[in-house]
Scaffold this motif. Structure first.
Motif, mmCIF file in Angstrom:
data_model
loop_
_atom_site.group_PDB
_atom_site.id
_atom_site.type_symbol
_atom_site.label_atom_id
_atom_site.label_comp_id
_atom_site.label_asym_id
_atom_site.label_seq_id
_atom_site.Cartn_x
_atom_site.Cartn_y
_atom_site.Cartn_z
ATOM 1 N N GLN A 193 3.589 0.729 9.291
ATOM 2 C CA GLN A 193 2.134 0.738 9.092
ATOM 3 C C GLN A 193 1.682 -0.435 8.228
ATOM 4 O O GLN A 193 0.614 -1.011 8.458
ATOM 5 C CB GLN A 193 1.702 2.048 8.445
ATOM 6 N N LYS A 201 -4.656 12.210 4.413
ATOM 7 C CA LYS A 201 -3.233 12.421 4.113
ATOM 8 C C LYS A 201 -3.074 13.349 2.908
ATOM 9 O O LYS A 201 -2.114 14.107 2.826
ATOM 10 C CB LYS A 201 -2.591 11.049 3.830
ATOM 11 N N GLY A 225 -3.923 -5.968 11.621
ATOM 12 C CA GLY A 225 -5.267 -5.551 12.040
ATOM 13 C C GLY A 225 -6.354 -6.222 11.222
ATOM 14 O O GLY A 225 -7.410 -6.580 11.757
ATOM 15 N N TYR A 226 -6.100 -6.415 9.925
ATOM 16 C CA TYR A 226 -7.114 -7.064 9.074
ATOM 17 C C TYR A 226 -7.449 -8.475 9.593
ATOM 18 O O TYR A 226 -8.500 -9.013 9.310
ATOM 19 C CB TYR A 226 -6.641 -7.175 7.614
ATOM 20 N N TYR A 227 -6.493 -9.059 10.332
ATOM 21 C CA TYR A 227 -6.706 -10.407 10.878
ATOM 22 C C TYR A 227 -7.400 -10.368 12.234
ATOM 23 O O TYR A 227 -7.505 -11.393 12.912
ATOM 24 C CB TYR A 227 -5.372 -11.165 10.966
ATOM 25 N N GLY A 228 -7.833 -9.177 12.637
ATOM 26 C CA GLY A 228 -8.601 -9.060 13.880
ATOM 27 C C GLY A 228 -7.738 -9.039 15.132
ATOM 28 O O GLY A 228 -8.230 -9.315 16.230
ATOM 29 N N ILE A 229 -6.457 -8.694 14.978
ATOM 30 C CA ILE A 229 -5.549 -8.681 16.136
ATOM 31 C C ILE A 229 -5.442 -7.239 16.662
ATOM 32 O O ILE A 229 -5.259 -6.310 15.865
ATOM 33 C CB ILE A 229 -4.163 -9.239 15.725
ATOM 34 N N PRO A 230 -5.551 -7.041 17.986
ATOM 35 C CA PRO A 230 -5.496 -5.674 18.536
ATOM 36 C C PRO A 230 -4.194 -4.944 18.185
ATOM 37 O O PRO A 230 -3.139 -5.560 18.057
ATOM 38 C CB PRO A 230 -5.615 -5.892 20.047
ATOM 39 N N LYS A 231 -4.304 -3.621 18.081
ATOM 40 C CA LYS A 231 -3.197 -2.800 17.598
ATOM 41 C C LYS A 231 -1.931 -2.929 18.455
ATOM 42 O O LYS A 231 -0.813 -2.965 17.919
ATOM 43 C CB LYS A 231 -3.630 -1.330 17.519
ATOM 44 N N THR A 249 -9.791 -1.429 11.135
ATOM 45 C CA THR A 249 -8.471 -1.175 10.523
ATOM 46 C C THR A 249 -8.624 -0.718 9.076
ATOM 47 O O THR A 249 -7.971 0.243 8.652
ATOM 48 C CB THR A 249 -7.597 -2.456 10.585
ATOM 49 N N ASN A 287 -15.563 -9.418 12.395
ATOM 50 C CA ASN A 287 -14.152 -9.077 12.628
ATOM 51 C C ASN A 287 -14.081 -7.550 12.798
ATOM 52 O O ASN A 287 -13.728 -6.813 11.886
ATOM 53 C CB ASN A 287 -13.342 -9.570 11.422
ATOM 54 N N PHE A 340 -2.369 -3.907 -4.534
ATOM 55 C CA PHE A 340 -2.318 -4.111 -3.086
ATOM 56 C C PHE A 340 -3.672 -4.477 -2.493
ATOM 57 O O PHE A 340 -3.779 -4.701 -1.292
ATOM 58 C CB PHE A 340 -1.651 -2.935 -2.350
ATOM 59 N N ILE A 344 -12.160 -5.615 14.577
ATOM 60 C CA ILE A 344 -10.837 -4.964 14.504
ATOM 61 C C ILE A 344 -10.413 -4.827 13.034
ATOM 62 O O ILE A 344 -9.906 -3.791 12.609
ATOM 63 C CB ILE A 344 -9.789 -5.759 15.321
ATOM 64 N N GLY A 345 -10.673 -5.896 12.261
ATOM 65 C CA GLY A 345 -10.337 -5.849 10.839
ATOM 66 C C GLY A 345 -11.128 -4.762 10.130
ATOM 67 O O GLY A 345 -10.583 -3.997 9.322
ATOM 68 N N SER A 394 -6.984 -11.684 3.530
ATOM 69 C CA SER A 394 -7.276 -11.569 4.963
ATOM 70 C C SER A 394 -8.633 -12.198 5.285
ATOM 71 O O SER A 394 -9.442 -12.415 4.386
ATOM 72 C CB SER A 394 -7.300 -10.088 5.358
ATOM 73 N N PRO A 395 -8.893 -12.461 6.560
ATOM 74 C CA PRO A 395 -10.189 -13.081 6.906
ATOM 75 C C PRO A 395 -11.340 -12.085 7.055
ATOM 76 O O PRO A 395 -12.319 -12.382 7.720
ATOM 77 C CB PRO A 395 -9.884 -13.780 8.234
ATOM 78 N N LEU A 396 -11.222 -10.918 6.437
ATOM 79 C CA LEU A 396 -12.354 -9.982 6.432
ATOM 80 C C LEU A 396 -13.457 -10.567 5.553
ATOM 81 O O LEU A 396 -13.171 -11.083 4.469
ATOM 82 C CB LEU A 396 -11.929 -8.641 5.833
ATOM 83 N N ASP A 429 0.852 -1.184 0.000
ATOM 84 C CA ASP A 429 0.000 0.000 0.000
ATOM 85 C C ASP A 429 0.896 1.244 0.000
ATOM 86 O O ASP A 429 1.629 1.473 0.964
ATOM 87 C CB ASP A 429 -0.871 -0.051 1.277
ATOM 88 N N VAL A 488 1.442 -3.290 10.585
ATOM 89 C CA VAL A 488 0.406 -3.126 11.620
ATOM 90 C C VAL A 488 -0.998 -3.200 11.007
ATOM 91 O O VAL A 488 -1.887 -3.862 11.550
ATOM 92 C CB VAL A 488 0.614 -1.800 12.400
ATOM 93 N N TYR A 489 -1.180 -2.566 9.864
ATOM 94 C CA TYR A 489 -2.502 -2.619 9.211
ATOM 95 C C TYR A 489 -2.837 -4.048 8.774
ATOM 96 O O TYR A 489 -3.947 -4.518 8.983
ATOM 97 C CB TYR A 489 -2.547 -1.671 8.005
ATOM 98 N N GLN A 490 -1.854 -4.720 8.171
ATOM 99 C CA GLN A 490 -2.120 -6.081 7.705
ATOM 100 C C GLN A 490 -2.516 -6.964 8.889
ATOM 101 O O GLN A 490 -3.435 -7.772 8.796
ATOM 102 C CB GLN A 490 -0.884 -6.654 6.996
ATOM 103 N N LEU A 501 1.152 3.870 2.987
ATOM 104 C CA LEU A 501 1.623 3.495 4.319
ATOM 105 C C LEU A 501 3.144 3.373 4.355
ATOM 106 O O LEU A 501 3.772 3.061 3.336
ATOM 107 C CB LEU A 501 0.998 2.151 4.724
#
Lengths: 303, 254
Positions: free
Chosen positions: A97, B20, A104-110, B9, B3, B89, B5-6, B96-98, A90, A100-102, A93
């Motif tokens: 980032q 930005k 997050g997509y898996y539902g893991i806290p920041k 995000t 999901n 990208f 958090i996903g 991802s599992p979204l 991306d 960290v963003y990738q 980013l």
């Protein structure tokens, strides 16, 4: 949990009428280091794309730890970390980032994602570049980031599509050691590579794919045993004028002072005895076994 | 299980993307609105008669807000998804599992946030030209959200469909902009010939502009009992059609 990490049954993938993957089936066991080999256009990336959700497929069934990649795609995708062949970051980013963003997509806290990102950046030597944009990274650093990104959610299966393409020797060896360690710790690894040496060094089992079809799939050692050919080169003091009768039964050729036998290396004693019986003086002996690369080239040539 | 958090995000990624580059995504709409208000509303508007008891300058404020909101939410999502496809990208999201609904929801929420920011900016600018009173605030905010949802979805649909930048611009140049201009942003439907009034009534943007004008000024030229359900139906249809396109991987999965 199912001990089959990836199960592929009768997978068919067509692109505009061309069959990229032609009815292939195989399983990858949990904890295995699996090599997926084939020349360009063999269908390796198409298969990976079908497993990971990047591509649709025409028919067949793919399961990841028992979860169907179409019906239960969220669960199936959560098990996999993909390091693609082409860089696809991306551009909005920076390095940290991206991780960290990738994550997050898996539902893991920041907070956890940030901690893991820092660990992985340090592990892959890109921590100093954490605030850099992708444009500022060399090809080698981008490759490190690609693998770090694939590992950010601690996947059970790591899929690597040509991970060492275009990287220097030092990084290649570093990655080999890292992947071996990761596999020992329990991660199932699915590797595609052009470097057959890489597969020979790392993989437990290999699958050779050509024109969308499986040519061979077997334990690497068994495969090499089945298809390996030895070459025994014996340098003689004098060039032979006539070939002794007891040597004619072997598959051989004469190259100057060298007598080259295309026989299994276990026959070396028998061959040497035959030569001695004819009182021929030997200067040097050289035995060469065919590598996985030789086997691969032969198969693809004949396939 | 959702999901969250996903979803959060991806939404955050979408919002931070346009923030930005705020000078390309927020500022131009603010400047354009200011220019429209000054030239059409303040300069030319002074010599035009009142419409339904309100000045021409006030009349065009809801239209300009709706125009800014429609064009920016559409551009936001069409550009975002197209760039993701173009530079590949989007694969990071596809693997991802979204769920598909979470993916689409996050993109659209990003678009809605941009729509609300644009709406707020245009409203603040308009305060230089009118009292700022809002007749029905709940309807006003609801309309901004629902219309942003419609054009965020439409942006995603065309962004998925487009294979190059030219194709991406076709929709905005030949469909969205004419519909916006003919949707009563700058004129009252009573000022156009009857044949054109029929055409205007077939333009869904007319109902959006008119409903927003009602929520701000309390005047309406359309049948809101027809317009508001139409807007809601469009929003729901576009949203689920976009989810469907993600599900089948339309032009995003090879």
């Amino acid at each position: 949990m199912n001990n089959i990490a990836i199960s592929i049954k009768n997978l068919v993938k067509n692109y505009d009428g061309t069959e990229a993957v032609n009815n292939i089936s195989f399983d990858i066991k949990q904890g295995e280091f699996f090599g997926f080999l084939g020349p360009n256009g063999a269908g390796k990336t198409s298969t990976i794309n079908a497993i990971t959700g990047i591509a649709n497929f025409n028919s067949g069934k793919i399961e990841v730890f028992g979860s169907d990649v179409v019906k239960d795609y969220r669960k199936a995708r959560s098990y996999i970390g993909l390091s693609p062949q082409e860089f696809n970051f991306d551009p909005f980013l920076n390095v940290q980032q991206i991780l960290v963003y990738q994550c997050g997509y898996y539902g893991i806290p920041k907070a956890i994602c940030t901690k893991r990102a820092k660990e992985l950046m340090k592990l892959f030597g890109i921590y100093e570049k954490r605030n850099a944009s992708i444009r500022a990274l060399s090809g080698g650093l981008k490759r490190r980031l690609t693998i770090a990104r694939a590992l950010i959610h601690k996947p059970k299966i790591l899929i690597l599509d040509e991970p060492t393409a275009g990287v220097d020797v030092e990084l290649r060896h570093y990655l080999w050691d890292f992947l071996k360690k990761l596999n020992k710790e329990g991660t199932t690894i699915f590797l595609t590579t052009h470097y057959i040496e890489e597969a020979e060094k790392l993989c437990d089992r290999v699958c050779i794919l050509h024109k969308g079809k499986i040519l061979e799939i077997d334990d690497k050692k068994k495969l090499m045993k089945r298809f390996a050919k030895s070459q025994i080169a014996i340098e003689l003091k004098d060039k032979l004028k006539t070939i002794p009768k007891n040597i004619k039964k072997y598959n051989y050729k004469i190259d100057g002072n060298n007598l080259i036998f295309f026989e299994d290396k276990t026959k070396i004693n028998e061959i040497l005895n035959s030569i001695k019986k004819n009182e021929i003086e030997i200067v040097d002996i050289n035995i060469e076994s065919s590598s996985l690369e030789d086997i691969f080239i032969n198969m693809v040539k004949n396939g | 299980m959702v999901n969250w958090i996903g979803f959060y995000t991806l939404t955050k990624r979408e919002i931070s993307r346009f923030l930005k580059v705020w000078s390309q995504t927020i500022l131009p709409t603010a400047i354009t609105t200011l220019l429209y208000l000054f030239v059409f509303g303040f300069a030319i508007g002074r010599i035009l008669p009142d419409i339904n008891g309100i000045t021409y300058l006030e009349f065009i404020i809801p239209g300009l807000l709706m125009m800014g909101l429609i064009t920016s939410t559409y551009a936001n999502n069409s550009t975002s998804i197209f760039m993701m496809k173009w530079l590949n990208f989007i694969e990071g999201i596809l693997v991802s599992p979204l769920s598909y609904i979470e993916m689409v929801g996050a993109f659209i929420l990003g678009g809605i946030v941009r729509g609300l920011i644009i709406g707020t900016v245009v409203y603040l600018i308009s305060l230089f030209f009118y009292s700022g009173s809002i007749f029905n605030p709940i309807l006003f905010i609801s309309l901004m959200i629902i219309v942003s949802l419609i054009f965020s979805s439409l942006g995603l649909i065309t962004g998925l469909w487009a294979e190059d930048w030219d194709q991406l611009n076709i929709w905005s140049t030949f469909i969205i902009t004419p519909l916006v201009f003919l949707g009563g942003v700058f004129h009252s439907i009573s000022l156009v010939p009857e044949s054109l009034q029929i055409v205007t009534k077939m333009n869904p943007i007319f109902y959006m502009v008119d409903a927003l004008r009602y929520s701000m000024l309390g005047i309406s030229e359309s049948n809101l009992a027809l317009g508001l359900p139409l807007i809601i139906i469009l929003a729901v249809s576009f949203f689920f059609f976009t989810v469907y396109l993600f599900k089948i991987g339309y032009k995003i999965r090879r």
